[in-house]
Design an enzyme around this catalytic site. Structure first.
Site, mmCIF file in Angstrom:
data_model
loop_
_atom_site.group_PDB
_atom_site.id
_atom_site.type_symbol
_atom_site.label_atom_id
_atom_site.label_comp_id
_atom_site.label_asym_id
_atom_site.label_seq_id
_atom_site.Cartn_x
_atom_site.Cartn_y
_atom_site.Cartn_z
ATOM 1 N N HIS A 108 -5.437 -3.414 5.615
ATOM 2 C CA HIS A 108 -5.052 -3.746 4.251
ATOM 3 C C HIS A 108 -6.225 -4.319 3.475
ATOM 4 C CE1 HIS A 108 -2.799 -5.048 0.810
ATOM 5 N NE2 HIS A 108 -3.232 -6.284 0.977
ATOM 6 N N ASP A 166 0.844 -1.205 0.000
ATOM 7 C CA ASP A 166 0.000 0.000 0.000
ATOM 8 C C ASP A 166 0.881 1.257 0.000
ATOM 9 O OD1 ASP A 166 -2.295 -1.643 0.172
ATOM 10 O OD2 ASP A 166 -1.940 -1.865 2.322
HETATM 11 P P1 NAI Z 1 -0.534 -18.202 -5.551
HETATM 12 O O1 NAI Z 1 -1.729 -19.078 -5.597
HETATM 13 O O2 NAI Z 1 0.174 -17.894 -6.804
HETATM 14 O O3 NAI Z 1 0.528 -18.851 -4.549
HETATM 15 C C1 NAI Z 1 0.192 -19.295 -3.286
HETATM 16 C C2 NAI Z 1 1.103 -20.431 -2.919
HETATM 17 O O4 NAI Z 1 0.738 -20.864 -1.605
HETATM 18 C C3 NAI Z 1 0.979 -21.660 -3.848
HETATM 19 O O5 NAI Z 1 2.253 -22.010 -4.326
HETATM 20 C C4 NAI Z 1 0.399 -22.723 -2.956
HETATM 21 O O6 NAI Z 1 0.875 -24.022 -3.245
HETATM 22 C C5 NAI Z 1 0.886 -22.270 -1.594
HETATM 23 N N1 NAI Z 1 0.166 -22.852 -0.481
HETATM 24 C C6 NAI Z 1 -1.148 -23.152 -0.370
HETATM 25 N N2 NAI Z 1 -1.391 -23.746 0.824
HETATM 26 C C7 NAI Z 1 -0.209 -23.784 1.473
HETATM 27 C C8 NAI Z 1 0.196 -24.280 2.742
HETATM 28 N N3 NAI Z 1 -0.668 -24.836 3.589
HETATM 29 N N4 NAI Z 1 1.489 -24.147 3.073
HETATM 30 C C9 NAI Z 1 2.366 -23.582 2.232
HETATM 31 N N5 NAI Z 1 2.055 -23.107 1.025
HETATM 32 C C10 NAI Z 1 0.779 -23.216 0.662
HETATM 33 O O7 NAI Z 1 -0.968 -16.865 -4.789
HETATM 34 P P2 NAI Z 1 -0.173 -15.478 -4.699
HETATM 35 O O8 NAI Z 1 -0.555 -14.613 -5.820
HETATM 36 O O9 NAI Z 1 1.249 -15.772 -4.474
HETATM 37 O O10 NAI Z 1 -0.833 -14.844 -3.367
HETATM 38 C C11 NAI Z 1 -0.594 -15.405 -2.106
HETATM 39 C C12 NAI Z 1 -1.355 -14.647 -1.026
HETATM 40 O O11 NAI Z 1 -0.857 -13.309 -0.883
HETATM 41 C C13 NAI Z 1 -2.839 -14.492 -1.295
HETATM 42 O O12 NAI Z 1 -3.544 -14.723 -0.101
HETATM 43 C C14 NAI Z 1 -2.977 -13.055 -1.695
HETATM 44 O O13 NAI Z 1 -4.260 -12.546 -1.435
HETATM 45 C C15 NAI Z 1 -1.951 -12.412 -0.812
HETATM 46 N N6 NAI Z 1 -1.525 -11.078 -1.236
HETATM 47 C C16 NAI Z 1 -1.236 -10.154 -0.263
HETATM 48 C C17 NAI Z 1 -0.845 -8.878 -0.572
HETATM 49 C C18 NAI Z 1 -0.520 -7.912 0.512
HETATM 50 O O14 NAI Z 1 -0.348 -6.728 0.202
HETATM 51 N N7 NAI Z 1 -0.412 -8.298 1.760
HETATM 52 C C19 NAI Z 1 -0.739 -8.447 -1.975
HETATM 53 C C20 NAI Z 1 -0.999 -9.482 -2.932
HETATM 54 C C21 NAI Z 1 -1.399 -10.745 -2.556
#
Ligand code: NAI
Length: 338
Positions: free
Chosen positions: A202, A175
């Site tokens: 957030h 942000d």
């Molecule tokens: P993605 O689906 O590409 O990757 C997520 C990964 O987490 C996958 O590789 C999956 O296998 C893994 N995963 C699922 N369950 C798991 C477990 N129990 N233990 C370990 N790994 C596990 O998703 P992406 O795009 O990487 O987003 C991840 C998270 O980050 C989402 O919740 C998203 O909303 C959040 N996010 C947060 C932001 C922030 O500003 N704080 C900004 C953008 C995304």
């Protein structure tokens, strides 16, 4: 130890930059969800960070490939990959900082809260393991909805008897990154010089950029400030829509996550004046968790800084965000205790 070999390496001047002492301590960083959209570029950026000596990459699948790939980069840290729950303990043991980008991202039309049902359970399980294997690590929570996943983590740690509010952070750096970029564009100032605190939470209107405190100063109109505020609040959605079903922000998030983890490491290593915005346990409003500027030190949060003077528009935004943030916090606490 490795400090010795670093002192003779060609890039050793980089390692010492900004430090009074020449010693760069060993630091282990674990990334949980390392094979994902955020996890992969974040692993890359952490591999480039000279403060990291050991980089543990954990995911439920596909980590060996990511670890082998990133591990070939000729920088300081040793990289290891861990796949599946049976290896989670090994990934976490001895970690100083644990970064959590595990879980599902948004698709167009979804709010961050729509992710709650899946991600709350993932975060709960990972935090139970953190309590067991590295209870003193600084936890950088990226998984959404951050407004709820941080309170979930706190409850899990309380139950395990390991909760230290100084060591739990919701990563809201993206942000700030967005607010800086958008402000620089509007104010026509060099982006590298821009500072803008972003407070609250957030998600949507809980993201409250304080453009009245932005530097370098610029004379923006009320309409321009309103537009910048909205764009910062909707920045995530802008990316979700542009990606059209292929996920949410990953590259800019990896950058933001790397900046925040670097600040945590600098704090741990005793660097002075490390200040970043983060969503932490807080008493600066009546809400138990709140994002604001935080000074980082050897034990994590050294000081939660106050809000500073707010414009009337920001005061209004602050009052508007409180009920939503409060209910996201309660939702997380309730989930963790059921
Ligand atoms: P993605 O689906 O590409 O990757 C997520 C990964 O987490 C996958 O590789 C999956 O296998 C893994 N995963 C699922 N369950 C798991 C477990 N129990 N233990 C370990 N790994 C596990 O998703 P992406 O795009 O990487 O987003 C991840 C998270 O980050 C989402 O919740 C998203 O909303 C959040 N996010 C947060 C932001 C922030 O500003 N704080 C900004 C953008 C995304």
């Amino acid at each position: 130890r490795s400090i010795k070999s670093l002192a003779t390496s060609p890039s050793s001047h980089i390692l010492r930059r900004g430090y009074a002492s020449e010693a760069v301590p060993d630091r282990k960083v674990a990334v949980l969800g390392a094979a994902g959209g955020i996890g992969q570029p974040l692993a890359l950026l952490m591999k480039l960070n000279p403060l990291v000596s050991s980089l543990a990459l954990y995911d439920i699948a596909n980590t060996p490939g990511v670890a082998a790939d990133v591990g070939h980069i000729n920088t300081r840290s040793e990289v290891s990959g861990y796949s599946g729950e049976a290896e989670l303990g090994k990934a976490l043991e001895g970690a100083d900082v644990v970064i959590i980008p595990a879980g599902v991202p948004r698709k167009p039309g979804m709010t961050r809260d729509d992710l709650f049902n899946i991600n709350a359970g993932i975060v709960k399980g990972l935090c139970q393991a953190i309590a067991k294997y590295c209870p003193h690590a600084l936890v950088n929570m990226i998984s959404n909805p951050v407004n709820s996943t941080v309170p979930i983590a706190a409850e899990v740690f309380k139950k395990a008897g390991t909760y230290d509010p100084k060591r739990l952070f919701g990563v809201t750096t993206l942000d700030v990154v967005r607010a800086k970029t958008f402000y620089a564009g509007k104010a026509k100032v060099p982006v590298a010089e821009v500072n803008v605190p972003v407070v609250g939470g957030h998600a949507g209107i809980t993201i409250l950029p304080l453009f009245s405190q932005a530097t370098p100063k610029a004379n923006l109109s009320d309409a321009e400030i309103t537009a910048l505020t909205k764009r910062t609040q909707d920045g995530g959605t802008e990316v979700v829509e542009a990606k059209a079903g292929k996920g949410s922000a990953t590259l800019s998030m990896a950058y933001a996550g790397a900046i925040f983890a670097d600040a945590c490491l600098k704090g741990l290593n005793g660097a002075p004046d490390v200040v970043e915005c983060s969503y932490v346990q807080s008493t600066i409003t009546e809400l138990p968790f709140f994002a604001s500027k935080v000074r980082l030190g050897k034990n994590g949060v050294e000081e939660v800084l106050g809000l500073g003077p707010l414009s009337d528009y920001e005061k209004e935004g602050l009052e508007k965000l409180k009920p939503e943030l409060q209910s996201s916090i309660e939702k997380g606490i309730k989930f963790a205790n059921q």
